[in-house]
Structure formats: structure tokens, C-alpha cells
Design an enzyme around this catalytic site. Structure first.
Site, short mmCIF file in Angstrom:
data_model
loop_
_atom_site.label_atom_id
_atom_site.label_comp_id
_atom_site.label_asym_id
_atom_site.label_seq_id
_atom_site.Cartn_x
_atom_site.Cartn_y
_atom_site.Cartn_z
CB CYS A 94 13.14 9.56 8.37
SG CYS A 94 14.28 8.59 7.38
CD GLU A 139 9.69 13.01 12.01
OE1 GLU A 139 8.56 12.51 12.15
OE2 GLU A 139 10.61 12.47 11.37
CE LYS A 145 -1.56 3.04 2.66
NZ LYS A 145 -1.74 4.15 1.74
CD GLU A 176 13.59 1.06 10.73
OE1 GLU A 176 13.96 2.08 11.35
OE2 GLU A 176 13.93 -0.08 11.09
N1 LIG Z 1 12.81 5.84 9.66
C1 LIG Z 1 12.65 5.84 8.35
O1 LIG Z 1 13.28 5.08 7.61
C2 LIG Z 1 11.68 6.80 7.72
C3 LIG Z 1 11.76 7.05 6.36
C4 LIG Z 1 10.84 7.94 5.78
C5 LIG Z 1 9.85 8.54 6.55
N2 LIG Z 1 9.80 8.26 7.88
C6 LIG Z 1 8.78 8.91 8.72
O2 LIG Z 1 7.53 8.96 8.03
C7 LIG Z 1 6.78 10.07 8.47
C8 LIG Z 1 6.21 10.81 7.29
O3 LIG Z 1 5.55 9.95 6.42
P1 LIG Z 1 3.95 9.86 6.31
O4 LIG Z 1 3.35 11.20 6.58
O5 LIG Z 1 3.63 9.19 5.02
O6 LIG Z 1 3.62 8.88 7.53
P2 LIG Z 1 2.22 8.21 7.90
O7 LIG Z 1 2.47 7.39 9.13
O8 LIG Z 1 1.12 9.18 7.94
O9 LIG Z 1 1.90 7.24 6.66
C9 LIG Z 1 2.76 6.18 6.31
C10 LIG Z 1 1.92 5.12 5.61
O10 LIG Z 1 0.99 4.57 6.56
C11 LIG Z 1 -0.32 4.63 6.04
N3 LIG Z 1 -1.29 4.77 7.13
C12 LIG Z 1 -1.87 5.91 7.60
N4 LIG Z 1 -2.73 5.60 8.61
C13 LIG Z 1 -2.67 4.27 8.78
C14 LIG Z 1 -3.31 3.36 9.68
N5 LIG Z 1 -4.17 3.77 10.61
N6 LIG Z 1 -2.99 2.04 9.60
C15 LIG Z 1 -2.09 1.61 8.69
N7 LIG Z 1 -1.48 2.41 7.79
C16 LIG Z 1 -1.75 3.73 7.84
C17 LIG Z 1 -0.28 5.83 5.09
O11 LIG Z 1 -1.35 5.79 4.18
C18 LIG Z 1 1.08 5.67 4.45
O12 LIG Z 1 1.03 4.70 3.43
C19 LIG Z 1 7.74 10.89 9.29
O13 LIG Z 1 7.49 10.65 10.66
C20 LIG Z 1 9.10 10.34 8.91
O14 LIG Z 1 10.11 10.52 9.86
C21 LIG Z 1 10.68 7.42 8.47
O1 LIG Z 2 13.37 9.51 4.97
C1 LIG Z 2 14.10 8.60 5.27
C2 LIG Z 2 15.15 8.02 4.40
C3 LIG Z 2 16.36 8.89 4.39
C4 LIG Z 2 17.30 8.57 3.32
O2 LIG Z 2 17.08 7.68 2.52
C5 LIG Z 2 18.53 9.34 3.23
O3 LIG Z 2 18.82 10.14 4.11
O4 LIG Z 2 19.27 9.14 2.24
#
Ligand SMILES: NC(=O)c1ccc[n+]([C@@H]2O[C@H](COP(=O)([O-])OP(=O)(O)OC[C@H]3O[C@@H](n4cnc5c(N)ncnc54)[C@H](O)[C@@H]3O)[C@@H](O)[C@H]2O)c1
Ligand SMILES: O=CCCC(=O)C(=O)O
Length: 477
Positions: A282, A380, A173, A248
Site C-alpha cells: 500500500c 492505484e 477472516k 486502511e
Molecule cells: N493502507 C494499508 O495499510 C494497506 C495495507 C495493505 C494493503 N492495502 C490495500 O489493499 C488492497 C489490496 O488488497 P486486497 O486485494 O486483498 O484487497 P480486497 O479489498 O480485495 O480484500 C481485502 C479483504 O477483504 C475481503 N473482502 C473482499 N470482498 C469483501 C466484501 N464484499 N465484504 C467484506 N470483505 C471482503 C477479502 O477477502 C480480503 O480478506 C490495495 O488497495 C492496497 O493498497 C492497504
Molecule cells: O501494504 C501496506 C503496509 C506497508 C508496510 O507495512 C510497509 O511499507 O512497511
């Protein structure tokens, strides 16, 4: 493009007969396309098709599975410009960044294609001299993949490629801000001849499709990247039914600038870490912890460099920073900026939306006089906002840096080896970078966070094998 779901090798409309529009966050007149507002029934079909495909896929040799990934990589490389442009139009990152990310996606596919030919177990001496004891790895079965929009090519691929090579079938998804980008990647797998049902794509609401993947008894493992709020629920759902899960999540990543550092290089890396991708990584730098003796000088450098940043339409040449990915991302960052001002931080530059623009543009923002207890120093923001804080000793710097709930990435700028070693040992983060910005992940190395940034698993490189396989210990006599 009017994107459909990809279920059992066929592009299919949802049972809901409803779609959602995707609008370019950098140009609100540009409708990028639509995606299916899918139902639980659609998801059920996708999971069933992944379940039907799992035994024949698992029975192929790793080398044969790898051939599909090599082919998909070649096709993605051929289509790179189109994929990058769609990604930019969907989530607003600049074209050079999405082109770089597409190249990274190709490299991820090739890396994991090669994994199909590498060792997958160990021979362990048995206490019985007549016996052979060894480990062998097996796929989990059906894996649910739930991904965010900020790396719409790399993140889905760094989950899907290892899932497939280790013999799992996938239902993904993608984020609702960037589903067409993943549809273009799924088309590469389709053109590569991937057997039907091995990769299924279902779009729709996280609360329906994402949640559905986390609670479905036929989904053997769930890998999620996104926010902590959502990740916690997914982890709890998976745990409750005994499924494997990997989360993550967010970061609050610091850069420490020591007084012996190359200050120009440190300032450049801080700007790049904080504002590339509009601060929506992130691994983005969101706190700059600067030695008190050079604080004013570094502050000056950061403000001068920030004021020169070209913000604008990410498809245009010479634009360095694009829009926030959505209105909610923009509003969220603006709320944090207000909170920062209310709590007494001093705005040095930025802090407001760019008026008269045709999208969700925010000026890159720097705060001074930040106390580590302030909201902008703890939570964040996921936008182009950085908080500056002075420190006196390396111990003090590390205390500030570690005094948050997150532990994803961190950077230090120094020439002093002892400072480097203290930072490497004492910084609570899964990715620590010396004389380099806090962002910058390499596909062949483990990636993940400490504390609340992760479920303490690691993705990418060979570490991916730990999540996407189970180990059997075999004793033969
Ligand atoms: N640690 C990492 O590797 C990493 C990498 C990229 C982004 N992030 C984090 O992602 C966040 C931003 O991304 P975002 O806004 O897409 O996050 P989000 O949690 O809103 O959404 C992530 C995914 O989860 C789905 N989702 C939303 N509600 C859900 C539910 N109730 N149950 C299951 N799935 C659900 C969304 O549709 C989307 O596909 C930031 O906190 C960022 O730090 C972390
Ligand atoms: O958003 C998380 C992934 C970060 C990344 O891939 C990078 O810093 O290169």
C-alpha cells in the site's frame, strides 16, 4: 496443508464441505494447500464462541494477557522459517521479504505483550476538590478482523495483537490468497495456550465471511485493510448498525527527487519503493516526480537499475522480485499498462508479462511522458509500475504529488532543509519520509492515511489503543 477453520479452540471443517485450492503464483504446479469455503453458519459459530469468551478474557489482567502474546511470539520465532516459506508460496513475495515480515510479526507480538503493563487512562482534575476524576479504557468486545494478502503476517498481527491485549476477542477472516500463513500463526497462539474462543479464524469468500462480519450485530468493532471499493461497503455496514470501524486502504504514493539530492540514493530508493514485493505494498512508490534539471539523469539511472532486476521464483536465492500474487493482480497491472500506452505515456522498460514462465511474472515497468490526469498517474495499480513526471519548483512538485484522491505515504529526496519542511507541512499523506523510500512502516509508530486512504484512524504503536478500546470517564466522590 488442508487448512480448517479455528473456532472455539478447535480446528473445524466448514458446514459447506467445500474447500478452495491455493496455488503458488510463482509456480503454478505447486499446490500449497486448501482452505474452507465457509458459510454464514460457520461464521455464526465463530462469533458466538468469541462472544462467550469475551468476559473471562477481559477480566484477566493486561499482564496475564500479555504472557500469552509473549509465548506466541516465542513460538512464531521458532517456526519463522516455515511461516516465511508458506507465505512466499502463497502470495509470491521473496523469501528474504517474508522472513523479514515474520521477524516483524514477532516484534509486533512482543510490543503489544508489553502494552498489557502500560498505563491505560488519565487522572483529570475535577472542579470539585473532593472528587477523583479519571479515564479508564475498556475493550469493545468482539472484534472482526478482515485482512489483505500483501502482508499476510504483519497486517493480521498488527490488528490481532492489539485487539487481544486490550481485552477483545477476535474473529479473523484472512485473505483467500494467504490463509494458511495465518493458520500457522493461529497455531502459535494455540500452542501458547490461548483460551478457547479468544481467537477464531474463518476462511472463505469476502462477500460472505467478510461481509458477514461487517453486518453481524454481535461484532462490536470491525478493522479492515484492503481496497477502497470493499472498505467503503464495510464502513457503511458498520456505521449503519452503530459498530466501531477502521479502514486502511489504497495509496498512490509519490517520491519527489529534488536537484540537490543524492541521485544514486534517490534512484535506489525509488526502485526499492516501486518494485519490492512486486509493487504490491500500500506504501509502494507509484509516481516519481523529478526536478526537470536532473530528470534525464535520474530517468537513465532508474532504467539501468530496473533492467538489472532479477525476476523469478521467490524461493530461489538471488531473485529480487517475485511474481504478482495472482492472475487477477497480473491482469489488473497489464490493463493499466495498456491504458497508459493508450493515453499517450511512453514505455521506457518492462510493460509485459514474462513469457515461458511458470507463474504470474511481470517485468518491472517504467513510464515516461506521463500527465498527471492519466489513469496510471491517478489510480492505484498495485503492481510493479511507476510513472515519471518532471517538475519545475517545489510548489509545482507538491501540487502534482497532492493531486490524487489518496494520501497514504510519500517520500522526498533533498538536502535542503526548507524543502524538507515544506514537504512535511504541505504533503497530504499520513506517512511522510525524508531521504527514505515511501514504503517502510515501523510497528511502534502510528500508521494510516489521509484523504481516501483511510477512515482517518491510525493503526499500530499506541494509536491502536484508540480503536480497540472505549473510554469511560469516571467521577468518584
Ligand atoms: N493502507 C494499508 O495499510 C494497506 C495495507 C495493505 C494493503 N492495502 C490495500 O489493499 C488492497 C489490496 O488488497 P486486497 O486485494 O486483498 O484487497 P480486497 O479489498 O480485495 O480484500 C481485502 C479483504 O477483504 C475481503 N473482502 C473482499 N470482498 C469483501 C466484501 N464484499 N465484504 C467484506 N470483505 C471482503 C477479502 O477477502 C480480503 O480478506 C490495495 O488497495 C492496497 O493498497 C492497504
Ligand atoms: O501494504 C501496506 C503496509 C506497508 C508496510 O507495512 C510497509 O511499507 O512497511
Amino acid at each position: 496443508m488442508n487448512m480448517k477453520n479455528f473456532i472455539n479452540g478447535i480446528w473445524t471443517t466448514s458446514a459447506s464441505n467445500k474447500t478452495t485450492d491455493i496455488i503458488n503464483p510463482g509456480n503454478l504446479q505447486d499446490k500449497v494447500g486448501t482452505f474452507q469455503d465457509s458459510t454464514e453458519e460457520d461464521l455464526q459459530q465463530a462469533i458466538q464462541s468469541a462472544k462467550n469468551a469475551k468476559t473471562p478474557w477481559r477480566k484477566l489482567s493486561g499482564a496475564t494477557r500479555g504472557q500469552y502474546l509473549y509465548k506466541a511470539a516465542d513460538i512464531l520465532e521458532k517456526n519463522a522459517d516455515e511461516v516465511a516459506e508458506i507465505a512466499t508460496r502463497e502470495m509470491g513475495k521473496t523469501l528474504p521479504e517474508t522472513k523479514g515480515e515474520t521477524a516483524r510479526g514477532v516484534a509486533i507480538l512482543r510490543y503489544y505483550a508489553g502494552e498489557g503493563m502500560r498505563e491505560e487512562g488519565d487522572v483529570i482534575p475535577s472542579t470539585d476538590s473532593d472528587a477523583l476524576m479519571f479515564t479508564k479504557r475498556f475493550p469493545l468486545g468482539v472484534v472482526g478482523v478482515i485482512t489483505p494478502w500483501n502482508f499476510p503476517i504483519a497486517i493480521p498481527l498488527w490488528k490481532t495483537a492489539p485487539a487481544l491485549i486490550y481485552g477483545n476477542t477476535v474473529v479473523i477472516k484472512p485473505a483467500s490468497e494467504s490463509p494458511i500463513t495465518f493458520a500457522k500463526i493461529a497455531e502459535c497462539f494455540e500452542e501458547a495456550g490461548l483460551p478457547a474462543g479468544v481467537l477464531n479464524v474463518v476462511t472463505g469468500k469476502g462477500s460472505v465471511i467478510g461481509n458477514g462480519l461487517s453486518i453481524h450485530k454481535e461484532v462490536n468493532g470491525v478493522t479492515f485493510t484492503g481496497s477502497n471499493a470493499v472498505g467503503r461497503t464495510i464502513g457503511a455496514n458498520a456505521l449503519q448498525r452503530g459498530a466501531k470501524y477502521q479502514l486502511e486502504m489504497g495509496g498512490k504514493n509519490p517520491v519527489i527527487v529534488e536537484k540537490d539530492a543524492d541521485l544514486e540514493a534517490a534512484a535506489d530508493a525509488t526502485i526499492s519503493g516501486a518494485f519490492k514485493s512486486t509493487g504490491q505494498k500500500c506504501t509502494a512508490t507509484s509516481r516519481a516526480i523529478i526536478h526537470q534539471d536532473i530528470y534525464e539523469e535520474v530517468k537513465q539511472l532508474l532504467v539501468e537499475k530496473t533492467q538489472k532486476i532479477a525476476v523469478g521464483d521467490s524461493l530461489e536465492k538471488d531473485v529480487w522480485m517475485g511474481p504478482c500474487a495472482s492472475k487477477s493482480q497480473l491482469d489488473n497491472a497489464l490493463n493499466y499498462i495498456e491504458k497508459g500506452k493508450e493515453e499517450g505515456a511512453a514505455l521506457l522498460c518492462g510493460g509485459e508479462q514474462i513469457e515461458d514462465s511458470n507463474g504470474y511474472y511481470l517485468k518491472p515497468t517504467i513510464f515516461d511522458q506521463v500527465d498527471n490526469n492519466m489513469t496510471i498517474a491517478q489510480e492505484e495499480i498495485f503492481g510493479p509500475v511507476i510513472a515519471l513526471m518532471p517538475y519545475s519548483t517545489m510548489e509545482h512538485a507538491l501540487d502534482i504529488a497532492n493531486d490524487v484522491d489518496y494520501g497514504l505515504s510519500a517520500a522526498i529526496f533533498t538536502k535542503n532543509v526548507q524543502n524538507m519542511l515544506s514537504f512535511i507541512d504541505d504533503m497530504d499523506a499520513g506517512l511522510v519520509r525524508v531521504n527514505a523510500e515511501s514504503a517502510g512502516v515501523e510497528l511502534q509508530a502510528p500508521f494510516g492515511g489521509m484523504k481516501q486512504s483511510s477512515s482517518h484512524s491510525r493503526e499500530q504503536g499506541q494509536a491502536a489503543q484508540e480503536f480497540f478500546t472505549d473510554i469511560k470517564t469516571v467521577f468518584v466522590k
